[in-house]
Design a protein around this motif. Sequence first.
Motif, PDB file in Angstrom:
ATOM      1  N   ASN A 155       1.080  -1.060  -0.339  1.00 20.33           N
ATOM      2  CA  ASN A 155       0.074  -0.237   0.118  1.00 20.33           C
ATOM      3  C   ASN A 155       0.686   1.259   0.396  1.00 20.33           C
ATOM      4  O   ASN A 155       2.276   1.138  -0.146  1.00 20.33           O
ATOM      5  CB  ASN A 155      -1.142   0.003   1.125  1.00 20.33           C
ATOM      6  N   ARG A 167      -5.650  11.151   3.035  1.00 17.44           N
ATOM      7  CA  ARG A 167      -6.778   9.740   3.028  1.00 17.44           C
ATOM      8  C   ARG A 167      -6.526   9.220   1.589  1.00 17.44           C
ATOM      9  O   ARG A 167      -6.817   9.826   0.620  1.00 17.44           O
ATOM     10  CB  ARG A 167      -7.972   9.774   3.099  1.00 17.44           C
ATOM     11  N   THR A 169      -7.040   6.918  -2.333  1.00 23.28           N
ATOM     12  CA  THR A 169      -8.642   6.045  -2.596  1.00 23.28           C
ATOM     13  C   THR A 169      -7.466   4.881  -3.967  1.00 23.28           C
ATOM     14  O   THR A 169      -6.600   5.645  -4.003  1.00 23.28           O
ATOM     15  CB  THR A 169      -9.374   6.882  -2.861  1.00 23.28           C
ATOM     16  N   VAL A 183      -9.586  -3.945  -1.712  1.00 24.05           N
ATOM     17  CA  VAL A 183      -9.261  -3.053  -1.052  1.00 24.05           C
ATOM     18  C   VAL A 183     -10.008  -2.955   0.246  1.00 24.05           C
ATOM     19  O   VAL A 183     -11.005  -3.109   0.676  1.00 24.05           O
ATOM     20  CB  VAL A 183      -9.449  -1.320  -1.294  1.00 24.05           C
ATOM     21  N   SER A 184      -9.329  -3.672   1.845  1.00 25.56           N
ATOM     22  CA  SER A 184      -9.815  -3.373   2.636  1.00 25.56           C
ATOM     23  C   SER A 184      -9.085  -3.347   4.164  1.00 25.56           C
ATOM     24  O   SER A 184      -8.265  -1.888   3.334  1.00 25.56           O
ATOM     25  CB  SER A 184     -10.000  -5.072   2.845  1.00 25.56           C
ATOM     26  N   LYS A 185      -8.825  -3.249   5.340  1.00 28.06           N
ATOM     27  CA  LYS A 185      -8.114  -2.184   6.277  1.00 28.06           C
ATOM     28  C   LYS A 185      -7.350  -3.617   7.319  1.00 28.06           C
ATOM     29  O   LYS A 185      -8.858  -4.393   7.544  1.00 28.06           O
ATOM     30  CB  LYS A 185      -8.708  -1.685   7.301  1.00 28.06           C
ATOM     31  N   TYR A 186      -6.599  -3.179   7.675  1.00 27.49           N
ATOM     32  CA  TYR A 186      -6.106  -4.602   8.987  1.00 27.49           C
ATOM     33  C   TYR A 186      -6.791  -3.538  10.715  1.00 27.49           C
ATOM     34  O   TYR A 186      -6.871  -3.026  10.035  1.00 27.49           O
ATOM     35  CB  TYR A 186      -4.203  -4.118   9.048  1.00 27.49           C
ATOM     36  N   ASP A 188      -5.114  -2.952  12.533  1.00 30.09           N
ATOM     37  CA  ASP A 188      -4.391  -1.264  13.022  1.00 30.09           C
ATOM     38  C   ASP A 188      -5.091  -0.228  11.648  1.00 30.09           C
ATOM     39  O   ASP A 188      -5.061   1.509  12.591  1.00 30.09           O
ATOM     40  CB  ASP A 188      -3.278  -0.957  13.066  1.00 30.09           C
ATOM     41  N   GLY A 189      -6.222  -0.171  11.178  1.00 31.78           N
ATOM     42  CA  GLY A 189      -6.421   0.866   9.925  1.00 31.78           C
ATOM     43  C   GLY A 189      -6.109   0.801   8.892  1.00 31.78           C
ATOM     44  O   GLY A 189      -6.613   1.433   8.155  1.00 31.78           O
ATOM     45  N   SER A 190      -4.573   0.176   8.425  1.00 29.45           N
ATOM     46  CA  SER A 190      -3.630   0.476   7.312  1.00 29.45           C
ATOM     47  C   SER A 190      -4.294  -0.429   6.187  1.00 29.45           C
ATOM     48  O   SER A 190      -5.211  -1.283   6.472  1.00 29.45           O
ATOM     49  CB  SER A 190      -2.146   0.611   7.759  1.00 29.45           C
ATOM     50  N   ASP A 191      -4.134  -0.101   5.125  1.00 27.78           N
ATOM     51  CA  ASP A 191      -4.869  -0.500   3.963  1.00 27.78           C
ATOM     52  C   ASP A 191      -4.304  -2.011   3.160  1.00 27.78           C
ATOM     53  O   ASP A 191      -2.957  -1.988   3.926  1.00 27.78           O
ATOM     54  CB  ASP A 191      -5.046   0.494   2.660  1.00 27.78           C
TER      55      ASP A 191
END
Length: 376
Positions: A155, A167, A169, A183-186, A188-191
């Motif tokens: 990412n 932010r 996209t 695209v999703s999230k770990y 911890d909020g990272s991509d």
Amino acid sequence: MLYIFLLVLLMVNNCWCVDHTYHVKENNDIHSFIGDIVTDTHLLDTVPSLDDNSKLTFNVVQGSTDGAAPLFNVTQGGHLYTAAILDAEILCQYNVECFRILEITVQHGYSVIKILKLKVIIEDVNDNSPKFPKKEFHLKFEENDLIGKKYIIPNAIDNDVSIQNSRITYGIEDLNTPFKLIVSKYLDGSDLLQLNLENVLDRETKSNYEIQLNARDNGSPQKKGVLRIKILVKDINDNKPLFSQKNYNVTVNDTHQLNKPIAKLSATDLDEGENGLISYFFNAITSKYTEQFFRLDEVTGYLFLKKEFQFGRIYKLYVEARDNGNPPMSSAAIVLVNGVTHLNNPPNIDFKFLLSQLEKQLSSLKEHKFTVLLLL
């Protein structure tokens, strides 16, 4: 309990109570004007009337530096300026309001008549583009991979500190590929970026793909980072070698030199690497008697005669082209070899005498002559 609540509330009010709030954008030039403290704080409305011959002077006593580097300064007349180029990415934390609290003394003559608390908010500007760890990323899919096969791709990171400017996209430039970006999230909020296989791959049709992955921030003006994803489709042994022709007809005479080939067998395999490497053999159904007269080069496919070869006959060989895959694949062809001799052998002649009506003919013979019909 009420007493504790009121005390906490009072402490909070004291911590955040400021006389004025300024906004300054990062990256402004040194000595950029921020504001006029006297006018902005309505200072003259809050201090007692002063002797006209005396002037107010101002000094920063706290909050103007970051370590040893001065960030702000104030003139004696009360004008506030930047003392350095402010960099939000160095001075601030991500997604946290970035500010400094300045304490300014207001003096009349030698007396300090007021201490002003000023809040200077450093505003993030979109001065960073999203960046991938590398400009290129390489992946390998196998052509027999099932639909739904996924690979994680790196990412991008945007170093701007505000949510809006950082932010990101993502999008694929060329949609005409058998791959889809997920695209999703770990936690911890990272991509978390994954490239998903959407259609069946065929290396013989297309052996590699190049995808441009764009990462765009939400700032204004918008900035973009690019990652080039190069995908190699790995070969599997799904093609067998094919001869250029199924039947080879070879004529060789007895003047042929044994060190020269009588034929070149040729096969092609659409696979690559070991899967496309071809060797040539006599097929098992070729008789051992026939095979003893020939030598086949496994690498080149050249067919040679051995010195034991006997001319004046036609030989039938079954040859096989086999690749080096695991498991190997093969195909076969037929080679007919006609050995022609030029030796001067006498012809075979059959003699037949027609003796019909012999008795009549004998009576007509003269001088002991007779008729012979020779049939060849």
